[in-house]
Design an enzyme around this catalytic site. Structure first.
Site, PDB file in Angstrom:
ATOM      1  CE1 TYR A 297      -3.923   2.412   0.972  1.00 58.41           C
ATOM      2  CE2 TYR A 297      -2.804   3.017   2.767  1.00 58.41           C
ATOM      3  CZ  TYR A 297      -3.874   3.277   2.038  1.00 58.41           C
ATOM      4  OH  TYR A 297      -4.415   3.847   1.641  1.00 58.41           O
TER       5      TYR A 297
ATOM      6  CE  LYS B   2      -3.673   4.928  -1.253  1.00 58.26           C
ATOM      7  NZ  LYS B   2      -4.642   5.239  -2.277  1.00 58.26           N
TER       8      LYS B   2
END
Length: 301
Positions: free
Chosen positions: A166, A170
């Site tokens: 993640y 991001k």
């Protein structure tokens, strides 16, 4: 000053069936935008799917007199993304705003994470931002107007245990934004990032109820709405949560020039305090600014 309005403008919000995306879509519609509500309707890990969530948000918008249509495409599917864009163009003839919000989680420590869990999170967050942005880019260039808001995270900016996939996605989105802000300037396309702290499906099991109540998604949405507006800056990472807003920046220290002759790892070690000294550190607007600083240091500046 006048209220921010979006009358005559068309917005696409991905992952808008619930949580943050739903709030973004509702508020844009309340302020006059025509909104395509995209949501795959899957589980938190990305499995499954259906259009019920998107349809429900569309009905909410219509109930207060707004105009909206639903789309159930996956943001990772090329044909699905093209369908989403075509739906908006067929209905309204233009696209002014893209809020790339769709996301999933596959949290595990890196030691336990399968490469497949890494890949699917990259696909949804990073390519699921790139593909819709690419699909609207030429439309916005032709219009000489566009506002794109991408969604980053503190996990990407600063790290978070169990979120290597993640976090990588991001921060990759920030790198993507940093180039689009440059390439979009001549056509009045502004590209910014929101780093939200909010109580959603992604965080409801991580925080106590009292904290979740403070971190309602609607406390993030005002920042997103501003970044969608005519007055929006470009190339900014806005952090938002519980009604608090800030700007995050990547900065570089002034550093030290150690010369070329006899340069060694030991010299780097021995000058580390000077290299890392935060005094005079600053953000750069583009990669070439870093090169210019290096050349200045070589020349004794």
């Amino acid at each position: 000053m006048a209220d921010i309005r979006f009358d005559g403008k068309v917005a696409i919000v991905t992952g808008a069936g619930g949580g943050l995306g739903r709030q973004h879509a509702l508020e844009l519609a309340r302020r006059g935008a025509k909104v395509l509500v995209n949501d795959l309707g899957g589980a938190l890990d990305g499995s499954g799917g259906g259009s019920d969530a998107a349809n429900a948000v569309v009905e909410e918008i219509k109930a207060f007199g707004g105009e909206a249509i639903a789309n159930g495409s996956s943001v990772t599917d090329d044909a699905g993304v093209q369908l989403m864009i075509q739906q908006a163009m067929d209905a309204w003839g233009r696209i002014d705003i893209l809020v790339a919000n769709a996301g999933i989680l596959r949290d595990k420590s890196f030691a336990k994470m399968e490469v497949g869990d890494f890949q699917v999170v990259l696909d949804v967050h990073l390519l699921g931002t790139v593909k819709p942005a690419k699909a609207v880019w030429e439309i916005m260039r032709q219009q000489n107007y566009g506002r794109i808001v991408v969604t980053t995270s503190s996990s990407g900016l600063y790290g978070n245990f169990g979120q290597s996939n993640y976090g990588a996605a991001k921060l990759g989105i920030v790198g993507f934004m940093n180039t689009l802000k440059l390439e979009g300037q001549k056509n009045n396309i502004h590209v910014n990032a929101i780093a939200p702290v909010a109580a959603t499906r992604m965080t409801e099991n991580l925080m106590p109820p009292a904290m979740l109540e403070m971190l309602k998604p609607e406390y993030v949405t005002p920042g997103v709405v501003y970044l969608c507006s005519d007055e929006a800056p470009t190339g900014v990472i806005m952090t938002a949560g519980a009604g608090a807003f800030a700007v995050a920046r990547i900065v570089e220290t002034e550093g030290a020039y150690l010369g070329e002759g006899g340069l060694s790892a030991e010299e780097v070690r021995d000058n580390w305090d000077k290299i890392a000294d935060p005094a005079g550190q600053q953000p750069y607007d583009m990669g070439g600014a870093q090169t210019a600083k290096v050349l200045r240091k070589v020349q004794g500046g």
